[in-house]
Design a protein around this motif. Sequence first.
Motif, PDB file in Angstrom:
ATOM      1  N   LEU A  10      24.719  13.443 -14.403  1.00 27.30           N
ATOM      2  CA  LEU A  10      24.479  12.268 -13.579  1.00 27.30           C
ATOM      3  C   LEU A  10      23.191  12.486 -12.791  1.00 27.30           C
ATOM      4  CD1 LEU A  10      28.071  11.520 -12.198  1.00 27.30           C
ATOM      5  CD2 LEU A  10      26.852  10.331 -14.019  1.00 27.30           C
ATOM      6  N   GLY A  11      22.095  12.099 -13.389  1.00 25.39           N
ATOM      7  CA  GLY A  11      20.793  12.159 -12.746  1.00 25.39           C
ATOM      8  C   GLY A  11      20.161  10.788 -12.799  1.00 25.39           C
ATOM      9  N   THR A  12      18.942  10.717 -13.287  1.00 25.96           N
ATOM     10  CA  THR A  12      18.327   9.412 -13.524  1.00 25.96           C
ATOM     11  C   THR A  12      19.199   8.610 -14.484  1.00 25.96           C
ATOM     12  OG1 THR A  12      16.115  10.305 -13.174  1.00 25.96           O
ATOM     13  CG2 THR A  12      16.281   8.226 -14.388  1.00 25.96           C
ATOM     14  N   GLY A  13      19.579   9.266 -15.589  1.00 28.54           N
ATOM     15  CA  GLY A  13      20.496   8.664 -16.552  1.00 28.54           C
ATOM     16  C   GLY A  13      21.846   9.355 -16.488  1.00 28.54           C
ATOM     17  N   SER A  14      22.635   9.218 -17.555  1.00 27.56           N
ATOM     18  CA  SER A  14      23.950   9.859 -17.570  1.00 27.56           C
ATOM     19  C   SER A  14      24.371  10.155 -18.997  1.00 27.56           C
ATOM     20  CB  SER A  14      25.001   8.964 -16.901  1.00 27.56           C
ATOM     21  OG  SER A  14      25.317   7.860 -17.723  1.00 27.56           O
ATOM     22  N   ASN A  15      25.321  11.075 -19.111  1.00 28.91           N
ATOM     23  CA  ASN A  15      25.881  11.412 -20.410  1.00 28.91           C
ATOM     24  C   ASN A  15      27.164  12.190 -20.191  1.00 28.91           C
ATOM     25  OD1 ASN A  15      26.043  11.557 -23.235  1.00 28.91           O
ATOM     26  ND2 ASN A  15      23.864  12.046 -23.426  1.00 28.91           N
ATOM     27  N   CYS A  16      27.938  12.388 -21.256  1.00 33.25           N
ATOM     28  CA  CYS A  16      29.163  13.163 -21.184  1.00 33.25           C
ATOM     29  C   CYS A  16      29.496  13.660 -22.581  1.00 33.25           C
ATOM     30  CB  CYS A  16      30.317  12.322 -20.630  1.00 33.25           C
ATOM     31  SG  CYS A  16      31.808  13.289 -20.274  1.00 33.25           S
ATOM     32  N   SER A  17      30.058  14.876 -22.662  1.00 30.32           N
ATOM     33  CA  SER A  17      30.397  15.426 -23.973  1.00 30.32           C
ATOM     34  C   SER A  17      31.562  16.393 -23.848  1.00 30.32           C
ATOM     35  CB  SER A  17      29.190  16.152 -24.582  1.00 30.32           C
ATOM     36  OG  SER A  17      28.900  17.320 -23.830  1.00 30.32           O
ATOM     37  N   ALA A  18      32.122  16.759 -25.008  1.00 29.13           N
ATOM     38  CA  ALA A  18      33.165  17.777 -25.084  1.00 29.13           C
ATOM     39  C   ALA A  18      32.513  19.102 -25.458  1.00 29.13           C
ATOM     40  CB  ALA A  18      34.209  17.387 -26.122  1.00 29.13           C
ATOM     41  N   TYR A  19      33.044  20.196 -24.887  1.00 28.41           N
ATOM     42  CA  TYR A  19      32.466  21.524 -25.042  1.00 28.41           C
ATOM     43  C   TYR A  19      33.592  22.501 -25.333  1.00 28.41           C
ATOM     44  CZ  TYR A  19      29.999  25.779 -23.319  1.00 28.41           C
ATOM     45  OH  TYR A  19      29.428  27.019 -23.163  1.00 28.41           O
ATOM     46  N   ASP A  20      33.403  23.358 -26.353  1.00 27.59           N
ATOM     47  CA  ASP A  20      34.474  24.285 -26.729  1.00 27.59           C
ATOM     48  C   ASP A  20      34.304  25.686 -26.141  1.00 27.59           C
ATOM     49  OD1 ASP A  20      32.454  25.421 -28.226  1.00 27.59           O
ATOM     50  OD2 ASP A  20      33.435  25.147 -30.173  1.00 27.59           O
ATOM     51  N   GLY A  21      33.355  25.823 -25.222  1.00 29.26           N
ATOM     52  CA  GLY A  21      33.073  27.121 -24.639  1.00 29.26           C
ATOM     53  C   GLY A  21      31.893  27.811 -25.274  1.00 29.26           C
ATOM     54  N   ASN A  22      31.403  27.234 -26.374  1.00 26.44           N
ATOM     55  CA  ASN A  22      30.256  27.796 -27.072  1.00 26.44           C
ATOM     56  C   ASN A  22      29.232  26.738 -27.461  1.00 26.44           C
ATOM     57  OD1 ASN A  22      28.750  29.870 -28.540  1.00 26.44           O
ATOM     58  ND2 ASN A  22      29.532  28.879 -30.404  1.00 26.44           N
ATOM     59  N   ASN A  55      33.086   4.255 -11.372  1.00 27.21           N
ATOM     60  CA  ASN A  55      34.167   3.724 -12.211  1.00 27.21           C
ATOM     61  C   ASN A  55      33.678   3.546 -13.645  1.00 27.21           C
ATOM     62  OD1 ASN A  55      35.923   3.617 -10.058  1.00 27.21           O
ATOM     63  ND2 ASN A  55      35.762   1.411  -9.757  1.00 27.21           N
ATOM     64  N   ALA A  56      32.463   3.014 -13.785  1.00 28.75           N
ATOM     65  CA  ALA A  56      31.901   2.802 -15.117  1.00 28.75           C
ATOM     66  C   ALA A  56      31.674   4.123 -15.839  1.00 28.75           C
ATOM     67  CB  ALA A  56      30.585   2.025 -15.004  1.00 28.75           C
ATOM     68  N   PHE A  57      31.269   5.153 -15.089  1.00 31.96           N
ATOM     69  CA  PHE A  57      31.059   6.467 -15.703  1.00 31.96           C
ATOM     70  C   PHE A  57      32.353   6.984 -16.323  1.00 31.96           C
ATOM     71  CE2 PHE A  57      31.234  11.174 -14.967  1.00 31.96           C
ATOM     72  CZ  PHE A  57      30.371  11.539 -15.993  1.00 31.96           C
ATOM     73  N   PHE A  58      33.452   6.893 -15.590  1.00 36.16           N
ATOM     74  CA  PHE A  58      34.718   7.392 -16.127  1.00 36.16           C
ATOM     75  C   PHE A  58      35.249   6.490 -17.236  1.00 36.16           C
ATOM     76  CE2 PHE A  58      34.544   9.924 -12.307  1.00 36.16           C
ATOM     77  CZ  PHE A  58      35.060  11.139 -12.732  1.00 36.16           C
ATOM     78  N   GLU A  59      35.156   5.193 -17.046  1.00 37.45           N
ATOM     79  CA  GLU A  59      35.702   4.275 -18.045  1.00 37.45           C
ATOM     80  C   GLU A  59      34.913   4.303 -19.356  1.00 37.45           C
ATOM     81  OE1 GLU A  59      35.775   0.470 -16.186  1.00 37.45           O
ATOM     82  OE2 GLU A  59      37.320   1.034 -14.726  1.00 37.45           O
ATOM     83  N   GLU A  60      33.589   4.332 -19.258  1.00 40.18           N
ATOM     84  CA  GLU A  60      32.744   4.222 -20.447  1.00 40.18           C
ATOM     85  C   GLU A  60      32.402   5.562 -21.083  1.00 40.18           C
ATOM     86  OE1 GLU A  60      31.998   1.392 -21.834  1.00 40.18           O
ATOM     87  OE2 GLU A  60      32.915   0.183 -20.254  1.00 40.18           O
ATOM     88  N   LYS A  61      32.523   6.648 -20.327  1.00 40.05           N
ATOM     89  CA  LYS A  61      32.105   7.940 -20.862  1.00 40.05           C
ATOM     90  C   LYS A  61      33.232   8.972 -20.865  1.00 40.05           C
ATOM     91  CE  LYS A  61      27.193   7.253 -20.012  1.00 40.05           C
ATOM     92  NZ  LYS A  61      26.907   6.939 -21.411  1.00 40.05           N
ATOM     93  N   VAL A  62      33.748   9.336 -19.705  1.00 38.52           N
ATOM     94  CA  VAL A  62      34.716  10.425 -19.629  1.00 38.52           C
ATOM     95  C   VAL A  62      36.018  10.098 -20.352  1.00 38.52           C
ATOM     96  CG1 VAL A  62      36.048  11.909 -18.082  1.00 38.52           C
ATOM     97  CG2 VAL A  62      33.729  11.225 -17.451  1.00 38.52           C
ATOM     98  N   GLU A  75      25.743   4.644 -17.455  1.00 34.92           N
ATOM     99  CA  GLU A  75      26.715   4.444 -16.384  1.00 34.92           C
ATOM    100  C   GLU A  75      26.892   5.721 -15.566  1.00 34.92           C
ATOM    101  OE1 GLU A  75      27.775   1.852 -19.930  1.00 34.92           O
ATOM    102  OE2 GLU A  75      27.313   3.980 -19.609  1.00 34.92           O
ATOM    103  N   GLY A  76      26.885   5.585 -14.263  1.00 30.83           N
ATOM    104  CA  GLY A  76      27.048   6.723 -13.376  1.00 30.83           C
ATOM    105  C   GLY A  76      25.752   7.302 -12.865  1.00 30.83           C
ATOM    106  N   GLY A  77      24.653   7.002 -13.528  1.00 37.51           N
ATOM    107  CA  GLY A  77      23.368   7.566 -13.141  1.00 37.51           C
ATOM    108  C   GLY A  77      22.632   6.714 -12.117  1.00 37.51           C
ATOM    109  N   GLY A  78      21.506   7.256 -11.649  1.00 40.83           N
ATOM    110  CA  GLY A  78      20.717   6.558 -10.643  1.00 40.83           C
ATOM    111  C   GLY A  78      20.172   5.232 -11.125  1.00 40.83           C
TER     112      GLY A  78
END
Length: 280
Positions: free
Chosen positions: A112-124, A217-224, A140-143
């Motif tokens: 969550l900076g200028t833009g936003s993103n979200c992903s799944a990570y398996d530890g590697n 709200n949009a960050f969680f609904e649309e990404k997370v 969504e969620g970014g500045g």
Amino acid sequence: MILIADSGSSKTDWALVDQNGLVQLIETVGLNPDFYSDESILKEVGSVAAHLDSIPKEVQFYGSGASSESRKLSIKNALERTFKDAKVHVAHDLLGAARATLGNQKGLVGILGTGSNCSAYDGNRITKEFRSGGYILSDEGGGVYMGKQLLKAFIEDQLEDALKQNFTTEFDLDVDKILQKIYKESMPNRFIASFSEFIYRHQANPQIQGIIEANFNAFFEEKVCRFDDHQNLPLGVVGSIANHFKSHLESAAKKYNCNLEVVVSKPIDALVSFHQAKLG
């Protein structure tokens, strides 16, 4: 000696590291290949090299926009041409964010900076992510998402009187100037996102509170919440917006029953530790 870079849409943190820790830190503009030509990226990397105290033998670059092999290429080429004897690795900034917040732990990671993103990570590695439409269609969620809502309210004369007065007093802007900067000038995403500072200073205002709440709200609904088992996985988030609006982000996480485990303003410090451990 390793050169580590964490590059967002607005700025890049460069850290020169040896086995004892941080040697040198440099900040430059963000090197998102969506906004810069190959020539501009090469010039900027060359400027960084000219200011380094030592020549790195390895470069680890984590970048916004480096989400496919073709988009990584301009960054990789510039780094390899500049640091001819170094091993160069270019990865998406999501991997850097994951390493900075979760280390080797499985979970979800957000930016969550200028833009936003979200992903799944398996530890590697990053195992799943959804393509983003960028600052025009998503983020969504970014500045930039918050900034758009504020500017829309101003342009459409929906800001309450006190806020409108504060806005016009603080900024030498009218509707025509705003539209000029958005549709005619370079880096409109940075211009739009810059109004997150105004939003932060006026977050006690009910209308501004509504913009902030809608943003997260949009960050969680649309990404997370698009990820399976998102309510049972730890969530690590990096970025200036996440850090400055941490209490609002935490409230939204509780609303959506998500486990917000860690918030980091700048990933570079944790990335220094991550790569230093490999050196020593």
